[in-house]
Design an enzyme around this catalytic site. Structure first.
Site, PDB file in Angstrom:
ATOM      1  CG  HIS A   1       8.901 -28.385  10.420  1.00  0.00           C
ATOM      2  ND1 HIS A   1       8.522 -27.868  11.642  1.00  0.00           N
ATOM      3  CD2 HIS A   1      10.215 -28.697  10.521  1.00  0.00           C
ATOM      4  CE1 HIS A   1       9.574 -27.842  12.439  1.00  0.00           C
ATOM      5  NE2 HIS A   1      10.613 -28.347  11.799  1.00  0.00           N
TER       6      HIS A   1
ATOM      7  CB  CYS B   1       0.841  -2.423   4.670  1.00  0.00           C
ATOM      8  SG  CYS B   1       0.582  -3.411   6.155  1.00  0.00           S
TER       9      CYS B   1
ATOM     10  CG  ASP C   1      -0.383   0.234   2.516  1.00  0.00           C
ATOM     11  OD1 ASP C   1       0.857   0.378   2.591  1.00  0.00           O
ATOM     12  OD2 ASP C   1      -1.135   0.319   3.505  1.00  0.00           O
TER      13      ASP C   1
ATOM     14  CB  THR D   1       2.002  -2.585  10.927  1.00  0.00           C
ATOM     15  OG1 THR D   1       0.815  -3.038  10.248  1.00  0.00           O
ATOM     16  CG2 THR D   1       1.726  -1.270  11.633  1.00  0.00           C
TER      17      THR D   1
ATOM     18  CG  HIS E   1      10.249 -24.573  11.744  1.00  0.00           C
ATOM     19  ND1 HIS E   1      10.375 -24.408  13.111  1.00  0.00           N
ATOM     20  CD2 HIS E   1      11.410 -25.165  11.332  1.00  0.00           C
ATOM     21  CE1 HIS E   1      11.553 -24.886  13.506  1.00  0.00           C
ATOM     22  NE2 HIS E   1      12.204 -25.338  12.451  1.00  0.00           N
TER      23      HIS E   1
END
Ligand code: RB5
Length: 143
Positions: A135, A67, A12, A69, A100
């Site tokens: 995994h 973005c 963004d 965060t 993992h």
């Protein structure tokens, strides 16, 4: 070592400048740029959806989302079962989410992670293989 050549990238407005810096730093890769293409305000769910489409259609195996965060855009992308988007703030997270979780999309927060750290995270994400084994069973259970 992964042999990924084509990578989707989307952001963004908060991630625009980091997106451009990543493409420049890793210029040997072929980038499928899904936007946005300026710092004009946009809505991050649209770019998470664009990444979902690129992964679901098989255009790319890996993607990077950015973005402010890294949270909103990773939530958006993780609404598809085809996407395992991991928000990483250091290289240990990037290594472990590849080993993992077989994460296929890296999410970065441009307002919390500086460019040099982000470059190191991208490098780790793109060069670390999934470990499989126990995994794989767990990733399978994600549905
Ligand atoms: C946009 O201002 C900001 O909310 C967005 O970039 C992101 O941080 C959302 O999670």
């Amino acid at each position: 070592m992964c042999m990924i050549e084509k990578i989707a990238i989307a952001c963004d407005h908060g991630g625009y400048s980091l997106k451009e810096a990543i493409k420049e730093r890793f210029s040997s890769f072929e980038w499928m740029d899904l936007g946005t293409n300026s710092e004009e305000s946009v809505d991050y769910p649209e770019f998470g959806k664009a990444m979902i489409e690129a992964i679901e259609k098989g255009d790319v195996e890996r993607g990077i989302l950015i973005c402010g965060t890294g949270i909103g855009i990773s939530i958006a992308a993780n609404r598809s079962p085809a996407v395992r988007a991991a928000l990483c703030t250091d290289t240990t997270m990037a290594r472990l989410t590849r080993q993992h979780n077989d994460a296929n999309v890296l999410a970065l927060g441009a307002r919390v992670t500086g460019p040099e750290t982000a470059f190191d995270i991208v490098q780790m994400f793109l060069t670390t293989d999934f470990e499989g084994g126990r995994h794989a069973r767990r990733v399978e259970k994600l549905g």
